[in-house]
Design a protein around this motif. Structure first.
Motif, PDB file in Angstrom:
ATOM      1  N   THR A  32      -0.440 -47.997  75.360  1.00  0.00           N
ATOM      2  CA  THR A  32       0.217 -48.934  76.273  1.00  0.00           C
ATOM      3  C   THR A  32       1.227 -49.745  75.494  1.00  0.00           C
ATOM      4  N   ALA A  33       2.467 -49.793  75.996  1.00  0.00           N
ATOM      5  CA  ALA A  33       3.544 -50.461  75.252  1.00  0.00           C
ATOM      6  C   ALA A  33       3.689 -51.929  75.616  1.00  0.00           C
ATOM      7  N   GLY A  34       3.616 -52.294  76.879  1.00  0.00           N
ATOM      8  CA  GLY A  34       3.813 -53.678  77.269  1.00  0.00           C
ATOM      9  C   GLY A  34       4.651 -53.776  78.518  1.00  0.00           C
ATOM     10  N   LEU A  35       5.230 -54.942  78.729  1.00  0.00           N
ATOM     11  CA  LEU A  35       6.003 -55.192  79.937  1.00  0.00           C
ATOM     12  C   LEU A  35       7.433 -54.709  79.835  1.00  0.00           C
ATOM     13  N   THR A  36       7.919 -54.472  78.638  1.00  0.00           N
ATOM     14  CA  THR A  36       9.302 -54.016  78.440  1.00  0.00           C
ATOM     15  C   THR A  36       9.305 -52.557  78.002  1.00  0.00           C
ATOM     16  N   ARG A  37      10.454 -51.896  78.216  1.00  0.00           N
ATOM     17  CA  ARG A  37      10.572 -50.486  77.841  1.00  0.00           C
ATOM     18  C   ARG A  37      10.345 -50.326  76.345  1.00  0.00           C
ATOM     19  N   PRO A  38       9.563 -49.371  75.919  1.00  0.00           N
ATOM     20  CA  PRO A  38       9.269 -49.195  74.492  1.00  0.00           C
ATOM     21  C   PRO A  38      10.522 -48.872  73.691  1.00  0.00           C
ATOM     22  N   THR A  39      10.548 -49.412  72.494  1.00  0.00           N
ATOM     23  CA  THR A  39      11.669 -49.135  71.598  1.00  0.00           C
ATOM     24  C   THR A  39      11.435 -47.807  70.865  1.00  0.00           C
ATOM     25  N   THR A  40      12.473 -47.367  70.179  1.00  0.00           N
ATOM     26  CA  THR A  40      12.362 -46.127  69.404  1.00  0.00           C
ATOM     27  C   THR A  40      11.312 -46.256  68.318  1.00  0.00           C
ATOM     28  N   THR A  41      11.206 -47.431  67.737  1.00  0.00           N
ATOM     29  CA  THR A  41      10.202 -47.645  66.689  1.00  0.00           C
ATOM     30  C   THR A  41       8.792 -47.541  67.248  1.00  0.00           C
ATOM     31  N   GLN A  42       8.571 -48.088  68.423  1.00  0.00           N
ATOM     32  CA  GLN A  42       7.245 -47.999  69.038  1.00  0.00           C
ATOM     33  C   GLN A  42       6.880 -46.549  69.390  1.00  0.00           C
ATOM     34  N   LEU A  90       8.437 -35.686  71.390  1.00  0.00           N
ATOM     35  CA  LEU A  90       8.117 -35.134  72.715  1.00  0.00           C
ATOM     36  C   LEU A  90       7.272 -36.133  73.495  1.00  0.00           C
ATOM     37  N   CYS A  91       7.754 -37.321  73.629  1.00  0.00           N
ATOM     38  CA  CYS A  91       6.999 -38.388  74.270  1.00  0.00           C
ATOM     39  C   CYS A  91       7.745 -38.890  75.500  1.00  0.00           C
ATOM     40  N   PHE A  92       6.969 -39.416  76.447  1.00  0.00           N
ATOM     41  CA  PHE A  92       7.509 -39.974  77.680  1.00  0.00           C
ATOM     42  C   PHE A  92       7.070 -41.430  77.792  1.00  0.00           C
ATOM     43  N   THR A  93       7.864 -42.207  78.536  1.00  0.00           N
ATOM     44  CA  THR A  93       7.566 -43.635  78.704  1.00  0.00           C
ATOM     45  C   THR A  93       7.471 -43.964  80.193  1.00  0.00           C
TER      46      THR A  93
END
Length: 380
Positions: free
Chosen positions: A240-250, A220-223
């Motif tokens: 915070t994930a970074g400059l690219t869209r987060p992966t499923t693993t992240q 139940l997460c949003f990016t």
């Protein structure tokens, strides 16, 4: 084989001895109504003795037949046996009250057959009122009962013919059976709502357990994308994930096992508030079936499920513009909204429950027409 039969007989005897205790435990709030019914039976027994004595003295004068007294006493005794729980092995809550009331109604119907003209005239207001409650204004039975009432209230033409007596007895018997049928519909409705509530509760618990065991399957997460950076926001954590869209693993690394449980608890709290607010439209009832309670309990698992499903719809982009919540507080806020929104679905169940309660009419029922009673004496 003989030992098995002996053991079965001892078990039945032991159960019969303990039946009042176990039945009283399962009876709960119906105890007061049982005692009211017991008092009514005692009252009718005394009235029946008086009616039977009068019928014996006046036999042939008004068409009264005292032979109905024996059957009426048997019905009252059956009612007393029923509420004593000795012949009620299933111990269903309040079912014994309905059975006992049916026996009492049968005794009352038999008393109509054996009552004198004066007794019938004295009970005309109650007889006509009950007929009016359960028959439409244009029903021939209601029209004829009103005509009989007007005739009996006229001192010059007061005469109870055998056909009129039979008609009144059968019609009031049918009216009582219709009321009992409406009461049984309420009981059936309560059982259906209870079963649905249990099923929804099992579903909500299953989702919470599945989310705890397999937290990374459907998180139940949003990016959200704020500025030039992506974030991962879950009901109980964020990062915070970074400059690219987060992966499923992240995303799976940020997800917590309690995410689904927290959302469901929030949905239950919001649904409980909606349930308390909806109770203002539910009127109380004298029936031994807790319709408002089961309707309130239905909302709790429904709120838990709507909170989870609503967030899943938002996560899947079903709601344009609301697919990227940017904080944990927003997720919890929307869980509250979705938990409260279960009222959109359960309000139809609330309306059906109230309609069934209104169908079981009583002396104060708003469904009874307010026109002049036909049993009133005619004016000069």
């Amino acid at each position: 084989m003989g030992k098995v039969r002996a053991w079965t007989a001892r078990a039945r005897t032991s159960f019969a001895e303990r039946a009042p205790f176990w039945a009283s435990r399962g009876e709960l709030g119906a105890w007061e109504q049982r005692e009211i019914l017991r008092g009514r039976i005692a009252e009718l027994e005394a009235v029946l003795d008086a009616v039977a004595a009068r019928a014996q003295a006046d036999i042939g004068a008004n068409g009264a037949d005292p032979c109905y007294a024996e059957k009426a006493r048997a019905e009252l005794q059956a009612a007393k046996d029923t509420i004593s729980h000795k012949w009620h092995p299933t111990m269903r809550r309040a079912a014994h009250l309905g059975v006992a009331q049916s026996h009492v109604d049968s005794a009352l119907n038999l008393m109509v057959w054996m009552s004198s003209l004066d007794d019938i005239t004295a009970h005309l207001p109650d007889i006509v009122a009950r007929i009016d409650e359960h028959f439409a204004p244009g029903d021939p039975r209601r029209i004829r009962s009103a005509a009989i009432a007007r005739k009996l209230n006229d001192p010059k033409n007061a005469e109870l013919r055998p056909g009129d007596r039979a008609f009144l007895a059968e019609t009031i018997s049918l009216a009582r059976r219709l009321k009992r049928r409406e009461t049984l519909r309420v009981r059936s409705f309560v059982r259906i709502v209870k079963v649905v509530t249990v099923c929804l509760t099992v579903g909500a618990v299953a989702i919470a357990v599945a989310g705890y065991l397999w937290k990374h399957v459907v998180p139940l997460c949003f990016t959200p994308h704020t500025g030039q950076r992506y974030s991962i926001v879950c009901p109980t954590s964020s990062a915070t994930a970074g400059l690219t869209r987060p992966t499923t693993t992240q995303v799976a690394a940020i997800t917590r096992r309690a995410d689904y449980l927290v959302v469901e608890v929030v949905g239950i709290v919001a649904a409980s508030i909606a349930s308390a607010a909806a109770l203002r439209r539910i009127r109380g009832t004298a029936l031994p079936y807790d319709v408002p309670v089961v309707l309130a309990l239905l909302k709790l698992p429904t709120g838990a499920l709507t909170a989870v499903l609503g967030l899943l719809l938002m996560r899947g982009g079903f709601v344009p513009g609301l697919s990227a919540l940017d904080s944990t507080a927003q997720i919890i806020a929307w869980a509250i909204v979705f938990g409260y929104s279960q009222q959109l679905f359960t309000k139809w169940v609330d309306n059906q429950g109230q309609a069934l309660l209104d169908a079981v009419r009583g002396p104060q029922s708003p469904g009874t027409p307010s026109d002049k009673r036909p049993c009133e004496p005619p004016g000069p």
